[in-house]
Design a protein around this motif. Structure first.
Motif, short mmCIF file in Angstrom:
data_model
loop_
_atom_site.label_atom_id
_atom_site.label_comp_id
_atom_site.label_asym_id
_atom_site.label_seq_id
_atom_site.Cartn_x
_atom_site.Cartn_y
_atom_site.Cartn_z
N ARG A 342 0.82 -1.21 0.00
CA ARG A 342 0.00 0.00 0.00
C ARG A 342 0.86 1.26 0.00
O ARG A 342 1.95 1.29 0.55
CB ARG A 342 -0.92 0.01 1.22
N SER A 343 0.32 2.31 -0.60
CA SER A 343 0.97 3.62 -0.57
C SER A 343 -0.13 4.65 -0.35
O SER A 343 -0.87 4.98 -1.26
CB SER A 343 1.71 3.89 -1.88
N ARG A 344 -0.24 5.14 0.86
CA ARG A 344 -1.40 5.96 1.22
C ARG A 344 -1.25 7.44 0.84
O ARG A 344 -2.22 8.08 0.48
CB ARG A 344 -1.67 5.84 2.72
N ASP A 345 -0.05 7.97 0.92
CA ASP A 345 0.12 9.42 0.83
C ASP A 345 0.82 9.91 -0.44
O ASP A 345 0.63 11.04 -0.84
CB ASP A 345 0.89 9.94 2.05
N GLY A 346 1.64 9.07 -1.05
CA GLY A 346 2.36 9.54 -2.22
C GLY A 346 3.40 8.52 -2.67
O GLY A 346 3.39 7.37 -2.24
N ILE A 347 4.29 8.97 -3.53
CA ILE A 347 5.27 8.09 -4.18
C ILE A 347 6.64 8.75 -4.21
O ILE A 347 6.76 9.97 -4.03
CB ILE A 347 4.81 7.75 -5.62
N TYR A 348 7.68 7.95 -4.47
CA TYR A 348 9.06 8.46 -4.48
C TYR A 348 9.73 8.38 -5.84
O TYR A 348 10.86 8.83 -5.99
CB TYR A 348 9.90 7.68 -3.46
N ASP A 349 9.08 7.77 -6.82
CA ASP A 349 9.75 7.53 -8.11
C ASP A 349 9.01 8.16 -9.29
O ASP A 349 9.06 7.65 -10.40
CB ASP A 349 9.94 6.03 -8.33
N HIS A 350 8.37 9.28 -9.04
CA HIS A 350 7.64 9.99 -10.09
C HIS A 350 8.61 10.95 -10.78
O HIS A 350 8.49 12.16 -10.70
CB HIS A 350 6.46 10.73 -9.47
N VAL A 351 9.61 10.37 -11.46
CA VAL A 351 10.69 11.14 -12.06
C VAL A 351 10.77 10.83 -13.55
O VAL A 351 10.41 9.74 -14.00
CB VAL A 351 12.04 10.85 -11.38
N ILE A 352 11.27 11.80 -14.32
CA ILE A 352 11.26 11.69 -15.79
C ILE A 352 12.65 11.95 -16.36
O ILE A 352 13.53 12.48 -15.70
CB ILE A 352 10.24 12.66 -16.42
N ARG A 353 12.77 11.63 -17.64
CA ARG A 353 14.02 11.82 -18.36
C ARG A 353 14.18 13.28 -18.81
O ARG A 353 13.19 13.98 -19.09
CB ARG A 353 14.03 10.89 -19.58
N TYR A 354 15.43 13.73 -18.88
CA TYR A 354 15.76 15.10 -19.32
C TYR A 354 15.94 15.09 -20.84
O TYR A 354 16.90 14.54 -21.38
CB TYR A 354 17.05 15.53 -18.63
N LEU A 355 14.98 15.69 -21.56
CA LEU A 355 14.97 15.69 -23.03
C LEU A 355 14.60 17.08 -23.55
O LEU A 355 13.57 17.29 -24.20
CB LEU A 355 13.95 14.66 -23.55
N PRO A 356 15.43 18.09 -23.28
CA PRO A 356 15.04 19.48 -23.55
C PRO A 356 14.71 19.79 -25.00
O PRO A 356 13.87 20.64 -25.29
CB PRO A 356 16.26 20.29 -23.06
N ARG A 357 15.38 19.14 -25.97
CA ARG A 357 15.08 19.41 -27.38
C ARG A 357 13.65 19.04 -27.74
O ARG A 357 13.03 19.68 -28.60
CB ARG A 357 16.05 18.62 -28.27
N ASP A 358 13.11 18.03 -27.07
CA ASP A 358 11.90 17.40 -27.57
C ASP A 358 10.61 17.81 -26.88
O ASP A 358 9.52 17.44 -27.34
CB ASP A 358 12.05 15.88 -27.46
N TYR A 359 10.69 18.58 -25.79
CA TYR A 359 9.46 18.95 -25.09
C TYR A 359 8.49 19.66 -26.03
O TYR A 359 7.27 19.40 -26.02
CB TYR A 359 9.77 19.85 -23.89
N LYS A 360 9.01 20.54 -26.85
CA LYS A 360 8.14 21.32 -27.73
C LYS A 360 7.51 20.43 -28.81
O LYS A 360 6.40 20.70 -29.27
CB LYS A 360 8.91 22.48 -28.37
#
Length: 512
Positions: A342-360
């Motif tokens: 169970r995880s009642r309050d939140g999470i620790y691995d909600h992280v993403i890759r750094y891809l600055p060229r492609d966000y747009k």
């Protein structure tokens, strides 16, 4: 080399013998008697990865005794979730060569007891696992052909022989039941059907065997994921394997249907084939398939990369992200409230890759768009940037190439048609593979306002890992572990079906 996750033992394997076990074996009789008296089935997971199969069987009431895995981080993840209080830690033992360590020695290490061969065999009721699939997958074969410059190079891949090591453990431990998972391509590995070879070996060892293709989407996983599953029961049970009926409805795309048609046409008419026709596709009854929005829509949005707050570097799982209070679907409730995870309050691995060229580019892609559409978009955006300049740039100007590189990815759209894909929020996602650990472009988040690839936790959700399941390492290896795993929900469906059938067979045996 493989690693025991519970004890942290790095292992390699020996080959299988076709010697048939004795039918009235004392270890088999002891296991049958223990289960008939209400004992929980005890399971070992070989080639366990981070623990998708283990989690499914654990959730179905099986007692997980140990697991074998060679990747250090995947083994650490498995230990973290299933054996965090085990006496033997990953750091405590150095590498052990299993060619010099029999399965009974392995169990002595796991159980911290001195066991004879017969005693060790009596301790394990079920053996599960998925020998590494890269050797059988189409992508893996193509890579080997490229490296070796030979069309049949994949047939020399030693990983394609690891199923023999699995069978060695079957021969020694004599489990009552066996489950094997792999990619569908194992059914057509060059000129061989390796699944049929495995089934034949199991039958020679004294088992009733069936195998088929199941899609995870029909068992509540928000993902189109075809896999071969094989179930075997020891002859003493007089039990013919069956597979769980689908619980969710979804019409499979053409390619998936063609695979079933081709495999069925080739195998179903063969005398002696253990191939079992896939369960009838459920398109009218049952629950609707879980969509991407159902699966991850409640997770907090991520926009710091658009605000310049995300930098290059390893993504660790040490930052707590509280849940945002969004409405919960039934699937999200399951992921937050999974018993023992169970995880009642939140999470620790909600992280993403750094891809600055492609966000747009991500922001302007439409749901379902793939790399050709993304590449065309990038070129249009580059042209717009050229037009917006006060001074025009010619292609011969070095600044022209620099500006283009800021907008346009370098891959040829004709060669990498499926490299990118933006998720359709109202559909299940496509198969999450281990390659997601390299770039994540195959699963671009459906929200244009977030303009990013999915996070580690979102990938875990789409694979049906509960929020309380922890991953060792950083972003790249965690994503690879997720892509390599068996979705826990389909593992649980298989485990529940196997447990029901095992107990029914035992009741029937006692009544005779």
């Amino acid at each position: 080399m493989r690693c025991l996750a519970s004890g942290g033992i790095i292992l390699s394997f020996v080959s299988v013998s076709r010697k048939r076990p004795k039918q009235a074996d004392g270890a088999v009789a002891a296991k049958i008697a223990r289960l008939a008296n209400g004992g929980a089935p005890r399971v070992i997971d070989l080639f366990a990865g981070c623990g998708g199969l283990s989690l499914g069987f654990h959730s179905a009431g099986f007692e997980l005794v140990g697991a074998v895995e060679n990747d250090p981080l995947a083994a650490a993840t498995h230990s973290l979730n299933f054996f965090s209080h085990a006496k033997h830690s990953l750091q405590e033992h150095g590498p052990v060569d299993v060619t010099k360590t029999d399965p009974e020695e392995l169990l002595r290490r796991v159980l911290a007891e001195k066991l004879s061969v017969a005693e060790a065999a009596s301790r394990i009721d079920v053996l599960i696992g998925g020998p590494p699939c890269q050797a059988y997958s189409i992508v893996g074969r193509a890579k080997l052909r490229e490296i070796a410059q030979h069309p049949l190079a994949f047939e020399k891949d030693l990983r394609a022989q690891l199923y023999k090591n699995f069978l060695h453990y079957v021969r020694v431990l004599k489990p009552l039941a066996v489950l094997i998972e792999n990619v569908p391509e194992i059914l057509r590995y060059g000129t061989r059907n390796v699944a049929e070879d495995i089934a034949s070996e199991l039958e020679a060892l004294g088992y009733q065997v069936r195998y088929t293709i199941l899609n995870a989407v029909h068992y509540g996983v928000p993902q189109l994921r075809d896999r071969m599953f094989m179930i075997a029961y020891i002859n003493e049970l007089e039990l013919l394997p069956e597979f769980p009926a689908p619980t969710h409805r979804h019409a499979l795309p053409k390619g998936y249907k063609n695979l079933r048609r081709d495999v069925t046409a080739k195998l179903s008419g063969l005398f002696g084939s253990r191939y079992f026709l896939p369960p009838v596709e459920n398109t009218e009854s049952g629950e609707a398939a879980v969509t991407a929005r159902d699966a991850i829509g409640d997770l907090p949005p991520i926009t710091k990369h658009l605000e310049g707050q995300l930098k290059r570097g390893a993504r660790r799982f040490d930052e707590f992200t509280p849940y945002a209070g969004a409405p919960l679907t039934a699937y999200a409730k399951t992921m937050r409230g999974w018993p023992a995870f169970r995880s009642r309050d939140g999470i620790y691995d909600h992280v993403i890759r750094y891809l600055p060229r492609d966000y747009k580019i991500f922001a302007r892609m439409a749901p379902g768009d793939e790399y050709p559409q993304a590449h065309a978009l990038a070129n249009r955006m580059f042209e717009e940037a050229l037009e917006a300049r006060s001074t025009k740039l010619r292609p011969s100007d070095p600044r022209y190439a620099v500006l283009k590189k800021e907008y346009v990815p370098p891959y040829d759209p004709a060669k990498f048609a499926n490299k990118w894909r933006k998720i359709d929020a109202e559909e299940p996602v496509r198969t999450i593979t281990a390659h997601i650990g390299k770039d994540s472009y195959s699963h671009i988040h459906y929200s244009s306002d977030q303009a990013r690839t999915i996070s580690v936790r979102e990938a875990a959700r789409l694979q049906s890992f509960p929020d309380g399941f922890k991953f060792a390492g950083t972003l790249d290896p965690a994503l690879r572990q997720i892509g390599n795993s068996v979705p826990p929900l389909i593992a649980r469906a298989l485990a529940r079906k196997m447990k029901r059938d095992l107990l029914a067979a035992l009741r029937h045996a006692r009544a005779r």
